[in-house]
Design an enzyme around this catalytic site. Structure first.
Site, PDB file in Angstrom:
ATOM      1  CB  VAL A  63       7.199  -9.743   0.023  1.00  0.00           C
ATOM      2  CG1 VAL A  63       5.742  -9.456   0.298  1.00  0.00           C
ATOM      3  CG2 VAL A  63       7.980  -8.468  -0.256  1.00  0.00           C
ATOM      4  CE1 TYR A 155      12.435   1.069  -6.437  1.00  0.00           C
ATOM      5  CE2 TYR A 155      12.894   2.774  -8.065  1.00  0.00           C
ATOM      6  CZ  TYR A 155      12.003   2.092  -7.253  1.00  0.00           C
ATOM      7  OH  TYR A 155      10.668   2.436  -7.262  1.00  0.00           O
ATOM      8  CB  SER A 158      14.814  -4.417  -8.701  1.00  0.00           C
ATOM      9  OG  SER A 158      14.215  -3.167  -8.404  1.00  0.00           O
ATOM     10  CE  LYS A 159      10.140  -0.893  -8.360  1.00  0.00           C
ATOM     11  NZ  LYS A 159       8.995  -1.605  -7.763  1.00  0.00           N
TER      12      LYS A 159
HETATM   13  N1  LIG Z   1       6.481   6.811  -4.890  1.00  0.00           N
HETATM   14  C1  LIG Z   1       7.120   6.837  -6.024  1.00  0.00           C
HETATM   15  O1  LIG Z   1       7.602   7.904  -6.447  1.00  0.00           O
HETATM   16  C2  LIG Z   1       7.266   5.590  -6.845  1.00  0.00           C
HETATM   17  C3  LIG Z   1       7.678   5.737  -8.172  1.00  0.00           C
HETATM   18  C4  LIG Z   1       7.824   4.588  -8.952  1.00  0.00           C
HETATM   19  C5  LIG Z   1       7.556   3.352  -8.430  1.00  0.00           C
HETATM   20  N2  LIG Z   1       7.147   3.235  -7.129  1.00  0.00           N
HETATM   21  C6  LIG Z   1       6.901   1.880  -6.635  1.00  0.00           C
HETATM   22  O2  LIG Z   1       5.595   1.807  -6.104  1.00  0.00           O
HETATM   23  C7  LIG Z   1       5.542   0.787  -5.109  1.00  0.00           C
HETATM   24  C8  LIG Z   1       4.893   1.352  -3.864  1.00  0.00           C
HETATM   25  O3  LIG Z   1       5.734   2.362  -3.336  1.00  0.00           O
HETATM   26  P1  LIG Z   1       5.182   3.657  -2.571  1.00  0.00           P
HETATM   27  O4  LIG Z   1       5.656   4.833  -3.313  1.00  0.00           O
HETATM   28  O5  LIG Z   1       3.748   3.523  -2.266  1.00  0.00           O
HETATM   29  O6  LIG Z   1       6.106   3.602  -1.266  1.00  0.00           O
HETATM   30  P2  LIG Z   1       5.785   3.308   0.271  1.00  0.00           P
HETATM   31  O7  LIG Z   1       4.771   4.271   0.757  1.00  0.00           O
HETATM   32  O8  LIG Z   1       7.127   3.273   0.909  1.00  0.00           O
HETATM   33  O9  LIG Z   1       5.147   1.858   0.237  1.00  0.00           O
HETATM   34  C9  LIG Z   1       5.924   0.702   0.066  1.00  0.00           C
HETATM   35  C10 LIG Z   1       5.126  -0.463   0.580  1.00  0.00           C
HETATM   36  O10 LIG Z   1       5.897  -1.662   0.410  1.00  0.00           O
HETATM   37  C11 LIG Z   1       5.913  -2.365   1.628  1.00  0.00           C
HETATM   38  N3  LIG Z   1       7.136  -3.146   1.754  1.00  0.00           N
HETATM   39  C12 LIG Z   1       8.409  -2.753   1.555  1.00  0.00           C
HETATM   40  N4  LIG Z   1       9.257  -3.770   1.799  1.00  0.00           N
HETATM   41  C13 LIG Z   1       8.482  -4.842   2.155  1.00  0.00           C
HETATM   42  C14 LIG Z   1       8.764  -6.175   2.541  1.00  0.00           C
HETATM   43  N5  LIG Z   1      10.018  -6.638   2.603  1.00  0.00           N
HETATM   44  N6  LIG Z   1       7.731  -7.004   2.829  1.00  0.00           N
HETATM   45  C15 LIG Z   1       6.456  -6.545   2.768  1.00  0.00           C
HETATM   46  N7  LIG Z   1       6.122  -5.289   2.418  1.00  0.00           N
HETATM   47  C16 LIG Z   1       7.131  -4.446   2.117  1.00  0.00           C
HETATM   48  C17 LIG Z   1       5.819  -1.283   2.711  1.00  0.00           C
HETATM   49  O11 LIG Z   1       5.224  -1.811   3.892  1.00  0.00           O
HETATM   50  P3  LIG Z   1       5.944  -2.130   5.306  1.00  0.00           P
HETATM   51  O12 LIG Z   1       7.044  -1.123   5.475  1.00  0.00           O
HETATM   52  O13 LIG Z   1       4.812  -1.991   6.277  1.00  0.00           O
HETATM   53  O14 LIG Z   1       6.403  -3.536   5.170  1.00  0.00           O
HETATM   54  C18 LIG Z   1       4.825  -0.327   2.061  1.00  0.00           C
HETATM   55  O15 LIG Z   1       3.505  -0.754   2.290  1.00  0.00           O
HETATM   56  C19 LIG Z   1       6.977   0.303  -4.905  1.00  0.00           C
HETATM   57  O16 LIG Z   1       7.196  -0.890  -5.599  1.00  0.00           O
HETATM   58  C20 LIG Z   1       7.805   1.428  -5.504  1.00  0.00           C
HETATM   59  O17 LIG Z   1       9.049   0.967  -5.979  1.00  0.00           O
HETATM   60  C21 LIG Z   1       6.995   4.321  -6.336  1.00  0.00           C
END
Ligand SMILES: NC(=O)c1ccc[n+]([C@@H]2O[C@H](COP(=O)([O-])OP(=O)(O)OC[C@H]3O[C@@H](n4cnc5c(N)ncnc54)[C@H](OP(=O)(O)O)[C@@H]3O)[C@@H](O)[C@H]2O)c1
Length: 252
Positions: A63, A155, A158-159
């Site tokens: 993306v 980070y 960005s958020k």
């Molecule tokens: N887990 C937490 O504690 C937490 C807390 C607050 C917010 N969030 C937010 O929640 C969202 C999901 O995170 P998650 O915790 O589920 O982490 P995750 O398991 O690492 O998932 C992140 C997803 O984003 C995709 N991604 C990352 N960079 C990308 C790129 N350049 N192009 C396309 N896809 C991309 C990854 O897929 P590929 O690697 O296959 O591309 C993966 O599917 C994120 O925006 C994160 O900032 C997470």
């Protein structure tokens, strides 16, 4: 919640929150478009969607690259002819202090993925969402409201930008009947730390857990439940809002 005959794009659907959201949407009848870079992991999520007899489309795309973002909307319209729900979830974090030599590289990489990509995909999807009176859910973080530790400025910024983007676009698209909202999770156990290159993710997750009021981590499925609520008709009065689900991390 019923998403029968709805088409939902979920970015970052290969793991964690995005994967749980895609499967939940499939379970509730949606046709799901699974976007990420890791095709093998996307295929595993697609298999889970198939178990609910859902139609799906896998799109391998980075993306942070404009030309690949374009293909997401093109391929979705070619296959399903419409877009009803856009979940802008793809994102990652990597620490760097303002004093670090690599701060600008770190900032550009994170902003391109977490914010710029959302702006461009939303721009491309908006005309289709207007046709269906659809809606958008952006996945931000509680870190936009409270910074728990140093070195995560790219980070956090960005958020915080994503929260305000949500409000701006809610305003732009409201005359067209398109709602735009934001979910701000606290710590959720996913691949997020491994993907950030953290050496011992379990240790950091335990630390994060100890820092919440409720002494627990969120689960991807809980965040998916909130995303589905906002994407559904039950939330028809809600636009331009941010919803925190963080086990009280913001107040701890
Ligand atoms: N887990 C937490 O504690 C937490 C807390 C607050 C917010 N969030 C937010 O929640 C969202 C999901 O995170 P998650 O915790 O589920 O982490 P995750 O398991 O690492 O998932 C992140 C997803 O984003 C995709 N991604 C990352 N960079 C990308 C790129 N350049 N192009 C396309 N896809 C991309 C990854 O897929 P590929 O690697 O296959 O591309 C993966 O599917 C994120 O925006 C994160 O900032 C997470």
């Amino acid at each position: 919640m019923s998403f029968t005959d709805k088409v939902a794009i979920v970015t970052g659907a290969s793991s964690g929150i995005g994967a749980a959201t895609a499967v939940a949407l499939a379970k509730d009848g949606a046709k799901v478009v699974l976007v990420a870079r890791n095709e093998a992991k996307l295929s595993q999520v697609a298999q889970q969607c198939e178990q609910h007899d859902a139609k799906y489309l896998i799109i391998k795309a980075d993306v942070s690259k404009d030309e690949e973002v374009k293909t997401i909307v093109e391929k979705t319209i070619n296959k399903f002819g419409q877009i009803d729900v856009l979940v802008n979830n793809a994102g990652f974090g990597k620490n760097a202090s303002i004093l670090a030599e690599n701060i600008m590289e770190n900032f550009d990489h994170i902003m391109n993925t977490n914010l710029r990509a959302v702006v461009y995909l939303t721009h491309l999807a908006a005309p289709h969402l207007i046709k269906t009176k659809g809606n958008i859910v952006n996945i931000s973080s509680v870190i936009s409201l409270r910074i728990p530790s140093g070195d995560c400025l790219s980070y956090a910024v960005s958020k915080a930008g994503l929260d305000h983007f949500t409000r701006c676009v809610a305003l732009d698209l409201s005359p067209h009947g398109v709602r735009v909202n934001c979910v701000n999770p606290g710590p959720v156990k996913t691949d997020v730390l491994a993907n950030a290159g953290v050496q011992n993710p379990d240790m950091l997750f335990e630390y994060w857990k100890s820092k919440t009021l409720l002494k627990r981590m969120g689960e991807p499925e809980e965040i998916a439940d909130l995303i589905l609520f906002l994407a559904s008709d039950k939330a028809r009065s809600i636009t331009g809002s941010t919803f925190v689900s963080d086990n009280g991390a913001r107040l701890a």
